[in-house]
Design a protein around this motif. Sequence first.
Motif, PDB file in Angstrom:
ATOM      1  N   VAL A 256       0.843  -1.203   0.000  1.00 33.24           N
ATOM      2  CA  VAL A 256       0.000   0.000   0.000  1.00 33.24           C
ATOM      3  C   VAL A 256       0.876   1.250   0.000  1.00 33.24           C
ATOM      4  N   LYS A 257       1.898   1.255   0.874  1.00 36.61           N
ATOM      5  CA  LYS A 257       2.794   2.411   0.946  1.00 36.61           C
ATOM      6  C   LYS A 257       3.530   2.617  -0.377  1.00 36.61           C
ATOM      7  N   LEU A 285      10.401   5.597  -1.284  1.00 39.51           N
ATOM      8  CA  LEU A 285       9.945   4.475  -2.102  1.00 39.51           C
ATOM      9  C   LEU A 285      10.984   3.359  -2.117  1.00 39.51           C
ATOM     10  N   SER A 286      12.246   3.731  -2.292  1.00 43.75           N
ATOM     11  CA  SER A 286      13.322   2.731  -2.304  1.00 43.75           C
ATOM     12  C   SER A 286      13.409   1.997  -0.973  1.00 43.75           C
ATOM     13  N   LEU A 291      12.603  -2.999   1.768  1.00 47.08           N
ATOM     14  CA  LEU A 291      12.069  -3.722   2.922  1.00 47.08           C
ATOM     15  C   LEU A 291      11.177  -4.876   2.477  1.00 47.08           C
ATOM     16  N   LEU A 292      10.368  -4.647   1.438  1.00 41.85           N
ATOM     17  CA  LEU A 292       9.490  -5.702   0.927  1.00 41.85           C
ATOM     18  C   LEU A 292      10.303  -6.844   0.334  1.00 41.85           C
ATOM     19  N   ASP A 702      -1.599   2.388  -9.751  1.00 42.84           N
ATOM     20  CA  ASP A 702      -1.369   2.353  -8.311  1.00 42.84           C
ATOM     21  C   ASP A 702      -2.605   2.791  -7.537  1.00 42.84           C
ATOM     22  N   SER A 703      -3.441   3.647  -8.152  1.00 42.78           N
ATOM     23  CA  SER A 703      -4.680   4.037  -7.483  1.00 42.78           C
ATOM     24  C   SER A 703      -5.587   2.830  -7.323  1.00 42.78           C
ATOM     25  N   TRP A 704      -5.552   1.936  -8.321  1.00 40.40           N
ATOM     26  CA  TRP A 704      -6.334   0.697  -8.205  1.00 40.40           C
ATOM     27  C   TRP A 704      -5.814  -0.152  -7.041  1.00 40.40           C
TER      28      TRP A 704
END
Length: 740
Positions: A256-257, A285-286, A291-292, A702-704
């Motif tokens: 989500v982030k 963002l990076s 982290l993901l 990304d809005s989706w």
Amino acid sequence: MEMRKWVLSGILATEETYLSHLEALLLPMKPLKAAATTSQPVLTVSQIETIFFKVPELYEIHKEFYDGLLPRVQQWSHHQRVGDLFQKLASQLGVYRAFVDNYELAVETAEKCCLANTQFAEISEVSSNVSFYINHPDHPLLQDALRISQNFLSSINEESTPRRQSMTVKKGENRQLLRDSFMVELVEGARKLRHVFLFTDLLLCAKLKKQIGGKNQQYDSKWYIPLTELTFQGPEETEPLTIPQVPDEELDAMKVKISHLRSEILREKRANKGSKVIDRLRKKLSEQESLLLLTSPSMPLRVYNKNGKSYGFLISSDYERAEWKDMIKEQQKKCKCFKTSSLTSMELQMLTNSCVKLQTVHHMPLSINKEEDESPGLCGFLNVIVHSASGLKQSLNLYCTLEVDSFGFFSNKAKTRVYRYTTEPKWNEEFEIELEGSQTLRLLCYEKCYNKTKQNKEDGESADRIMGKGQIQLDPQTLQGKDWQRTVIPMNGIEVKLSMKFTSREFSLKRMPSRKPMGVFGVKISTVTKRERSKVPYIVRQCLEEIERRGMEEVGIYRVSGVATDIQALKTAFDTNNKDVSVMMSEMDVNAIAGTLKLYFRELPEPLFTDELYPNFAGGITLSDSVAKESCMLNLLLSLPEPNLVTFLFLLDHLKRVAEKESVNKMSLHNLATVFGPTLLRPAEKDSKIPANPTQPISMGDSWSLEVMAQVQVLLYFLQLETIPTPDSKRQSILFSTEV
């Protein structure tokens, strides 16, 4: 099309000349070797090995390339692909590096140095003509081959003395880099990001140092294992690897982030805001993407040294794990004759320093490392039919799995049934796979192990043997049409036939009312329950009953795709009120029944939570005050029309019972909410969002993604409530809701 054929025909002609030179060079090698063991040798064994160093390997590489390219050019068409051949050729440039490093020692073959230059010219020819492939499926593969080739040629042109010193073993043998990749290492229960390098004689694990004050990139060696001392099987007393699992909720929160930050960056770019704002967002963002990638892998790959000490990696894909193991085992066969000696601290330091120049993977798959014009991937649904396999030498029990990438890593999405004891399995199974910014489809073919004593190997790894693996790029231009695209994936002598069809997010979001008023699918739930004189539609009750009977312990129930043809058969049976539908269901795979239920809810002309109330549910879930949130969400729920409310509560109880078996079926409340949230809440689209330009690449909105996460959170909220209080009048109605 003709220009591409002309370019490739020229390369074939170059290859023929190149192979003839290599054959001429190899012709005297055998008699020279034979004479070397006599009393009057022409050349010593050492001299022969120096002169002909890597020439047989070069011949084999190009013979395989030529044999693969020739029939494809002869059967040329617009859809013919060759990118995989060039990509494989480029991946073996380490052999050329060794050939060039050895050149000064092989002055006797100076007149043959044009052979290496021939290959470099051939790569240049491909690179200068890559533009002809812009709109062709081969384009991403050729771009990858070009990138690897250019990096290699650049390193050749650089000052090579330090590199040659660091890559030479004491006995004069050359150490080459075979593969490198960023991987997650498990160190005392903690996840650590590493860069792993596989050389011809050892495996090196290094850490990328932080760059300070504009200094060049540097690596710090963590450990290494000579390949002659490396094994994948540890001592019997070795404890199993304990993998720290990150909750799905946390992984989804990261996504989500990431989606939110991507949207913010796009907004700032459109508003022409200052670069400092965008740089700050890019940094965040990076951090989230890193982290993901660090927390998502959970598939173990464990290696041991001769003393039994183990090192564990976590990988997200069985495909990638198999690639590493296969390459290591193959190289171990080649280096059995070498006597391994430990590296001195100086040698290890020199080798680690050389990794900066030798690395082929320069960046993690982060947004900041992507080119501006690079495709963001596909978002929507990919229908894949796994037809059959050929080329097997013996009868086996076979099945296939499908993997796709999303957010920088791969995950398993579908699995065929096991086709028993055959050399030509004909699965003909169709799967619907959801894509989230996906660029690659991977396929693995397994031999099923039915020996219970071997069901699980070390660290819980399946004992099923991988017979072959292959992948295909998901090209937006090729998949844009409505027609099925047939393709063949070659793997280890086996060929698997596939058909693919893509539906963009814009199309898949539309809920279309049925044209069959007496059917079930695409018909309002109130119409169906009124016609059936029931509180809950017959299809819902039948599917849930069958799943409760035999699917509660099915691993991945509701998440694993069912066979599309079985789902369509059940859909037709329910739509035509077939009296034998219960018999059909008892004979079908339980995943097909789960898929039928999901399809029913997805095809409702209006979502179960209704178009009218959807914005209120989406707003209510964001309330920070827990009391206000509960009051709001329950009031909204009880405002649903009675058939919708009763059907939802009936489904909700079932999903909670499924989650009670999470230890067996691996389906948590969050997993179930992820599957059913968009299905139950996604509103009907009034206006088409299809791009006006038909050639415009389909990308992930990304809005989706943010909207989907909200839908998941709404359903998860109700799943986590222990009880849902209802007024007495409705409670009485709900208690008897399932009676027809």
